[in-house]
Design a protein around this motif. Sequence first.
Motif, mmCIF file in Angstrom:
data_model
loop_
_atom_site.group_PDB
_atom_site.id
_atom_site.type_symbol
_atom_site.label_atom_id
_atom_site.label_comp_id
_atom_site.label_asym_id
_atom_site.label_seq_id
_atom_site.Cartn_x
_atom_site.Cartn_y
_atom_site.Cartn_z
ATOM 1 N N LEU A 1 45.043 31.463 53.559
ATOM 2 C CA LEU A 1 44.923 31.019 52.178
ATOM 3 C C LEU A 1 43.478 30.618 51.873
ATOM 4 O O LEU A 1 42.951 30.922 50.803
ATOM 5 N N GLU A 2 42.831 29.971 52.823
ATOM 6 C CA GLU A 2 41.426 29.598 52.634
ATOM 7 C C GLU A 2 40.547 30.835 52.470
ATOM 8 O O GLU A 2 39.616 30.836 51.663
ATOM 9 N N ASP A 3 40.837 31.878 53.235
ATOM 10 C CA ASP A 3 40.086 33.137 53.109
ATOM 11 C C ASP A 3 40.281 33.751 51.726
ATOM 12 O O ASP A 3 39.334 34.240 51.117
ATOM 13 N N GLU A 4 41.517 33.730 51.255
ATOM 14 C CA GLU A 4 41.798 34.270 49.924
ATOM 15 C C GLU A 4 41.036 33.505 48.847
ATOM 16 O O GLU A 4 40.462 34.108 47.943
ATOM 17 N N ILE A 5 41.025 32.189 48.961
ATOM 18 C CA ILE A 5 40.329 31.355 47.979
ATOM 19 C C ILE A 5 38.836 31.657 48.006
ATOM 20 O O ILE A 5 38.215 31.854 46.950
ATOM 21 N N GLN A 6 38.266 31.733 49.189
ATOM 22 C CA GLN A 6 36.840 32.030 49.305
ATOM 23 C C GLN A 6 36.523 33.414 48.743
ATOM 24 O O GLN A 6 35.549 33.592 48.017
ATOM 25 N N PHE A 7 37.349 34.388 49.084
ATOM 26 C CA PHE A 7 37.147 35.747 48.583
ATOM 27 C C PHE A 7 37.207 35.782 47.051
ATOM 28 O O PHE A 7 36.353 36.402 46.405
ATOM 29 N N LEU A 8 38.192 35.123 46.481
ATOM 30 C CA LEU A 8 38.336 35.112 45.025
ATOM 31 C C LEU A 8 37.154 34.429 44.347
ATOM 32 O O LEU A 8 36.682 34.885 43.304
ATOM 33 N N ARG A 9 36.679 33.343 44.926
ATOM 34 C CA ARG A 9 35.505 32.652 44.365
ATOM 35 C C ARG A 9 34.288 33.576 44.349
ATOM 36 O O ARG A 9 33.580 33.675 43.343
ATOM 37 N N LEU A 10 34.056 34.221 45.485
ATOM 38 C CA LEU A 10 32.905 35.123 45.565
ATOM 39 C C LEU A 10 33.043 36.300 44.603
ATOM 40 O O LEU A 10 32.081 36.695 43.939
ATOM 41 N N LYS A 11 34.233 36.863 44.536
ATOM 42 C CA LYS A 11 34.472 38.004 43.649
ATOM 43 C C LYS A 11 34.298 37.595 42.192
ATOM 44 O O LYS A 11 33.707 38.329 41.394
ATOM 45 N N MET A 12 34.781 36.413 41.841
ATOM 46 C CA MET A 12 34.635 35.938 40.470
ATOM 47 C C MET A 12 33.156 35.746 40.123
ATOM 48 O O MET A 12 32.705 36.155 39.048
ATOM 49 N N GLU A 13 32.396 35.151 41.028
ATOM 50 C CA GLU A 13 30.961 34.982 40.795
ATOM 51 C C GLU A 13 30.265 36.327 40.602
ATOM 52 O O GLU A 13 29.433 36.483 39.709
ATOM 53 N N GLU A 14 30.623 37.276 41.443
ATOM 54 C CA GLU A 14 30.030 38.613 41.364
ATOM 55 C C GLU A 14 30.325 39.273 40.015
ATOM 56 O O GLU A 14 29.439 39.840 39.378
ATOM 57 N N ILE A 15 31.551 39.171 39.577
ATOM 58 C CA ILE A 15 31.942 39.817 38.328
ATOM 59 C C ILE A 15 31.337 39.108 37.120
ATOM 60 O O ILE A 15 30.961 39.757 36.145
ATOM 61 N N VAL A 16 31.213 37.794 37.183
ATOM 62 C CA VAL A 16 30.550 37.065 36.091
ATOM 63 C C VAL A 16 29.124 37.582 35.937
ATOM 64 O O VAL A 16 28.649 37.818 34.821
ATOM 65 N N LEU A 17 28.446 37.782 37.047
ATOM 66 C CA LEU A 17 27.075 38.301 36.983
ATOM 67 C C LEU A 17 27.031 39.725 36.440
ATOM 68 O O LEU A 17 26.150 40.069 35.646
ATOM 69 N N LEU A 18 27.974 40.545 36.850
ATOM 70 C CA LEU A 18 28.018 41.933 36.372
ATOM 71 C C LEU A 18 28.388 42.028 34.899
ATOM 72 O O LEU A 18 27.780 42.777 34.137
ATOM 73 N N GLU A 19 29.389 41.277 34.516
ATOM 74 C CA GLU A 19 29.893 41.319 33.140
ATOM 75 C C GLU A 19 29.035 40.491 32.182
ATOM 76 O O GLU A 19 29.125 40.656 30.976
ATOM 77 N N LYS A 20 28.284 39.557 32.766
ATOM 78 C CA LYS A 20 27.487 38.615 31.958
ATOM 79 C C LYS A 20 28.374 37.860 30.967
ATOM 80 O O LYS A 20 28.019 37.669 29.808
#
Length: 70
Positions: A22-41
């Motif tokens: 579950l901790e891995d999933e949370i970390q992965f989702l956080r990183l993915k969300m940050e990445e997409i925020v940067l891409l989508e602006k």
Amino acid sequence: MYSVEYDLRDKARDSYSSAITLEDEIQFLRLKMEEIVLLEKSFTSDIVIQISSLLDVKINEYMRIRPRKS
């Protein structure tokens, strides 16, 4: 369209162990969300909202099952 669930499955399949904590999933989702925020602006794009909602569910699940400190 981007799918968070497919990324999580890919991550599990590609790892040595198919069990994702579950901790891995949370970390992965956080990183993915940050990445997409940067891409989508945008903090309000549909995919960012989708990931954020899933992240909320996972964090709530983690808070329910983790041992409480005395």
